[in-house]
Scaffold this motif. Structure first.
Motif, PDB file in Angstrom:
ATOM      1  N   ASP A  96      47.833 100.116 -36.426  1.00 19.63           N
ATOM      2  CA  ASP A  96      48.964  99.245 -36.739  1.00 19.63           C
ATOM      3  C   ASP A  96      49.802  99.050 -35.475  1.00 19.63           C
ATOM      4  N   GLY A  98      52.838  98.501 -35.172  1.00 20.37           N
ATOM      5  CA  GLY A  98      54.081  99.248 -35.299  1.00 20.37           C
ATOM      6  C   GLY A  98      53.933 100.670 -34.797  1.00 20.37           C
ATOM      7  N   ARG A 101      53.878 100.593 -30.912  1.00 15.30           N
ATOM      8  CA  ARG A 101      55.222 100.435 -30.336  1.00 15.30           C
ATOM      9  C   ARG A 101      56.041 101.718 -30.518  1.00 15.30           C
ATOM     10  N   LEU A 153      60.124 100.557 -43.570  1.00 16.91           N
ATOM     11  CA  LEU A 153      59.975 100.044 -42.205  1.00 16.91           C
ATOM     12  C   LEU A 153      59.526  98.581 -42.184  1.00 16.91           C
ATOM     13  N   ARG A 154      58.714  98.178 -43.157  1.00 19.61           N
ATOM     14  CA  ARG A 154      58.164  96.819 -43.160  1.00 19.61           C
ATOM     15  C   ARG A 154      57.514  96.565 -44.511  1.00 19.61           C
ATOM     16  N   ALA A 275      60.971 100.000 -33.971  1.00 17.97           N
ATOM     17  CA  ALA A 275      59.608  99.634 -33.557  1.00 17.97           C
ATOM     18  C   ALA A 275      58.927  98.742 -34.581  1.00 17.97           C
ATOM     19  N   TYR A 276      59.149  98.995 -35.854  1.00 18.63           N
ATOM     20  CA  TYR A 276      58.492  98.211 -36.900  1.00 18.63           C
ATOM     21  C   TYR A 276      59.202  96.903 -37.191  1.00 18.63           C
ATOM     22  N   ARG A 277      60.422  96.755 -36.679  1.00 23.04           N
ATOM     23  CA  ARG A 277      61.182  95.532 -36.966  1.00 23.04           C
ATOM     24  C   ARG A 277      60.669  94.355 -36.142  1.00 23.04           C
TER      25      ARG A 277
END
Length: 278
Positions: A96, A98, A101, A153-154, A275-277
């Motif tokens: 992933d 995310g 990152r 997170l997402r 990071a996930y944004r």
């Protein structure tokens, strides 16, 4: 200061509030209080949005430096207390973006902390958290959240995985009812009921038992089984994923034991949220 930096980076109170997992009114009050303490406006507000004032620009540099120092202090205190390692459980697919990152950002923030990764299969959505095998898990909800703290997170839309020669693969979108007569891959007995129900589309299914992502894909390839998966992941050329229009999105979450006082977890969650944004 964290509130101020969030607004300064987003230049939008609503987005900053979402990033900080709070409502907008207390964030606005906190910024006004900070402006009162500083004795100057930090943001120029207009119908077009928010912009930093010259004073706000100076404070942003200082605030980032202060927060970086606070993180270093936390890390040194953790090291003095013997907390120099954090174990992270990752469910299913560690490719992933995310995760990539997050790994880079965490290394920059905490270069002295050793990260141990525990890659887990699909039978335990908390990645060994309850058994004490990990400190924090990057996984997908839903599952039993008793005594756990969960940070979203997402969200990812979900589709059905099919062989490319399957007649249903020619559709642009499908409903769960279109799959009612098909065999599904399913998880072993004893798997978290909420997790099992979600990935079975809300009802009991018949089909081969699987434990890992690759087993799911092989079940489709070899048996023509169907199953659900988040959209956006690379699949073998023999497989296709068709979006489901009546399936709730899959939530990517960070989860940890609510009684855990490991100071590295808070920092990990803050970095993961950013990071996930993106």
């Amino acid at each position: 200061m964290r509130y101020f930096v969030a607004v300064a980076e987003e230049l939008h109170f609503g987005r900053a509030a979402t990033r900080l997992h709070m409502s907008q009114p207390p964030l606005s009050r906190a910024i006004k209080q900070l402006e009162a303490d500083v004795g100057a406006l930090l943001f120029a507000r207009s119908p077009a949005g928010v912009a930093l004032t010259p004073v706000g620009t100076v404070l942003l540099d200082e605030a980032r430096a202060l927060l970086d120092h606070a993180d270093r202090v936390r890390e040194r205190v953790s090291a003095a207390a013997g907390v120099t390692t954090i174990t992270v459980g990752i469910l299913g697919d560690g490719t992933d973006p995310g995760v990539t990152r997050l790994a880079a950002a965490y290394r920059r923030r905490h270069p002295g902390i050793e990260i141990r990764i525990r890659d887990t299969d699909l039978t335990d959505p908390t990645c060994g958290l309850r058994a004490g095998l990990v400190d924090i898990a990057l996984t997908r909800a839903p599952f039993d959240e008793t005594a756990l703290t969960v940070r979203a997170l997402r969200t990812d839309p979900v589709g059905v995985v099919l062989r490319t020669d399957d007649p249903l693969a020619r559709h642009h979108r499908l409903r769960l009812a279109d799959l009612s007569q098909r065999r599904w891959f399913r998880f072993p007995q004893g798997t978290d009921p909420l997790w099992q129900s979600y990935w079975n589309g809300g009802r009991p299914r018949e089909g081969p038992v699987v434990r890992a992502v690759q087993e799911c894909l092989q079940a489709v390839l070899w048996n023509g089984t169907v199953g659900l998966a988040p959209l956006g992941h690379d699949l073998p050329t023999e497989l296709a994923v068709v979006p489901l229009i009546d399936m709730a999105p899959s939530r990517v979450v960070a989860v940890w034991n609510e009684a855990d006082t490991n100071p590295l977890i808070r920092s990990f969650v803050e970095i993961a949220t950013a990071a996930y944004r993106h």
